[in-house]
Design a protein around this motif. Structure first.
Motif, short mmCIF file in Angstrom:
data_model
loop_
_atom_site.label_atom_id
_atom_site.label_comp_id
_atom_site.label_asym_id
_atom_site.label_seq_id
_atom_site.Cartn_x
_atom_site.Cartn_y
_atom_site.Cartn_z
N VAL A 58 -21.47 57.16 -66.36
CA VAL A 58 -22.03 57.97 -67.44
C VAL A 58 -21.98 59.43 -67.05
O VAL A 58 -22.34 59.80 -65.92
CB VAL A 58 -23.50 57.56 -67.73
CG1 VAL A 58 -24.11 58.47 -68.80
CG2 VAL A 58 -23.56 56.10 -68.16
N THR A 60 -23.15 63.39 -68.65
CA THR A 60 -24.01 63.99 -69.67
C THR A 60 -23.70 65.48 -69.77
O THR A 60 -23.40 66.14 -68.78
CB THR A 60 -25.50 63.82 -69.36
OG1 THR A 60 -25.87 64.60 -68.21
CG2 THR A 60 -25.84 62.36 -69.10
N ASN A 65 -30.20 65.35 -71.12
CA ASN A 65 -29.72 64.00 -71.40
C ASN A 65 -29.63 63.16 -70.14
O ASN A 65 -29.85 61.95 -70.16
CB ASN A 65 -28.36 64.08 -72.09
CG ASN A 65 -28.43 64.82 -73.41
OD1 ASN A 65 -29.08 64.37 -74.35
ND2 ASN A 65 -27.79 65.96 -73.50
N ALA A 69 -31.17 59.14 -68.91
CA ALA A 69 -30.47 58.10 -68.16
C ALA A 69 -31.18 57.78 -66.85
O ALA A 69 -31.41 56.60 -66.52
CB ALA A 69 -29.03 58.54 -67.90
N LEU A 133 -23.09 61.29 -72.77
CA LEU A 133 -24.31 61.48 -73.55
C LEU A 133 -24.50 62.96 -73.86
O LEU A 133 -24.46 63.79 -72.96
CB LEU A 133 -25.53 60.96 -72.78
CG LEU A 133 -25.57 59.47 -72.47
CD1 LEU A 133 -26.85 59.14 -71.70
CD2 LEU A 133 -25.52 58.64 -73.77
N GLY A 135 -26.98 63.90 -76.60
CA GLY A 135 -27.98 63.82 -77.66
C GLY A 135 -28.70 65.13 -77.91
O GLY A 135 -29.13 65.41 -79.02
N VAL A 154 -21.89 60.28 -77.45
CA VAL A 154 -23.08 60.21 -78.31
C VAL A 154 -23.57 61.63 -78.50
O VAL A 154 -24.07 62.26 -77.57
CB VAL A 154 -24.18 59.34 -77.68
CG1 VAL A 154 -25.45 59.38 -78.54
CG2 VAL A 154 -23.69 57.90 -77.52
N ASP A 172 -30.08 58.71 -76.83
CA ASP A 172 -29.41 58.49 -75.55
C ASP A 172 -29.62 57.06 -75.05
O ASP A 172 -28.70 56.43 -74.52
CB ASP A 172 -29.90 59.48 -74.50
CG ASP A 172 -29.33 60.89 -74.69
OD1 ASP A 172 -28.37 61.03 -75.47
OD2 ASP A 172 -29.85 61.84 -74.08
N GLY A 175 -27.40 54.73 -76.85
CA GLY A 175 -26.05 54.77 -76.32
C GLY A 175 -25.89 54.01 -75.02
O GLY A 175 -24.83 53.46 -74.73
#
Length: 340
Positions: A58, A60, A65, A69, A133, A135, A154, A172, A175
């Motif tokens: 992932v 961000t 964001n 996570a 991510l 968001g 996202v 988030d 996602g």
């Protein structure tokens, strides 16, 4: 924060030189796989994103964001620079609460994407994410399209740089395939907020907003609208909002500039919250116009620093809220008591 114009971050909207660890080097996969074994569909302002099952890497971008996570057990492998600077100083790092979460998860710190010139597409691609991510961000449609060639993205649910912290967690976590965990996280943070303000009865009924004030030039100051996450968080803590912040939001603005000649527009402000240090109140009280405001006369002015971690924390994220909550509420409670 994330090197945006100071008055346009969400609420991000801010920035200044600070000390924060610079993280770089090899990356590892997310500490805990995202996804729930099936494809996830997330709708957002820039489209609909299909996310494959069991995402492992992932990245961000934007503000906070990565904290969503991390709070849900996933350590991003790449993160936008979260440190900020009004004087152009270099940051390229993460704040304390995020670094502590990486350590607690036993994960390597991420690659930090340099945001000085906008989205760092090359570094993001090099981190080889399975999911991005964003968001809470300001992605344009063109940037979104470019990032989508790297991995599913996202984006923000409605307005760029205007995502409330609860919505950031909601979209988030969706996602990540952890929607239920995200809702539980929101409930937990709300409970922490309720506990923190329970012993500060002076806050209730007072009007407060977050400002940007330059003590060296008091000809104009800026008040962040109620939709900006900094002013909005004061509402979470029990404050009401002054009319000028309400009006700015109704006009679709992030903030409103108020000149000294229009000082009467701030007559209903009980508590002023601003970036800056202890010299701010002295400067306001020495000014012939701003010193006429009741909040200034009462000393009901809270400054949160200018470039240190605390000044970053008050743009709330999933992890900065518990990190700064007790100290912030104590400062606000003291100021609200002066307004009585």
């Amino acid at each position: 924060m994330v090197r945006k114009p100071l008055l346009v971050l969400a609420s991000g909207l801010g920035a200044v030189a600070l000390l924060a660890s610079c993280a770089s080097g090899d990356t590892t996969a997310a500490t805990e796989p995202a996804g729930g074994g099936e494809t996830i569909t997330v709708e957002h302002a820039l489209g609909t994103t299909e996310i494959p099952a069991d995402v492992e890497r992932v990245a961000t971008i934007g503000w906070g964001n990565h904290d969503v996570a991390l709070a849900l057990g996933v350590a991003p492998v790449g993160v936008d620079d979260q440190t900020w600077s009004m004087d152009g100083g270099d940051g390229l790092g993460l704040y304390d609460w995020s670094l502590e979460a990486y350590e607690e998860l036993g994960a390597e710190e991420p690659v930090i994407f340099d945001t000085a010139d906008g989205t760092d597409f090359e570094a993001i691609a090099d981190s080889e994410p399975d999911l991005i991510l964003a968001g809470y961000s300001g992605l344009t449609e063109e940037e979104y399209a470019t990032l989508s060639e790297i991995a599913p993205v996202v984006a923000y649910p409605e307005v760029p740089w205007y995502t409330p912290w609860r919505e950031t967690i909601r979209i988030d976590s969706e996602g990540l395939g952890k929607a239920d965990e995200g809702l539980a996280l929101i409930d937990d943070l709300d409970a922490q907020i309720a506990d923190a303000v329970a012993d500060e009865p002076a806050i209730k009924g007072k009007k407060a907003a977050f400002f940007f004030i330059n003590a060296a030039d008091l000809s104009t100051l800026s008040v962040y609208a109620t939709g900006d996450s900094r002013t909005a968080f004061l509402g979470d803590l029990g404050f009401d909002f002054p009319q000028v912040a309400v009006d700015a939001a109704a006009e679709g603005s992030f903030y409103a500039d108020i000149s000294a000649e229009n000082i009467d527009q701030l007559a209903d402000v009980d508590v002023i919250v601003s970036y800056g240090d202890d010299s701010m109140l002295e400067a306001l009280q020495a000014d012939p116009l701003w010193s006429t405001l009741p909040a200034v006369q009462n000393g009901a002015v809270v400054t949160v620093g200018l470039g240190d971690a605390f000044s970053g924390a008050v743009t709330p994220t999933a992890l900065s809220i518990p990190w700064m909550l007790d100290d912030y509420v104590a400062l606000l409670g003291d100021a609200a008591a002066k307004a009585e």
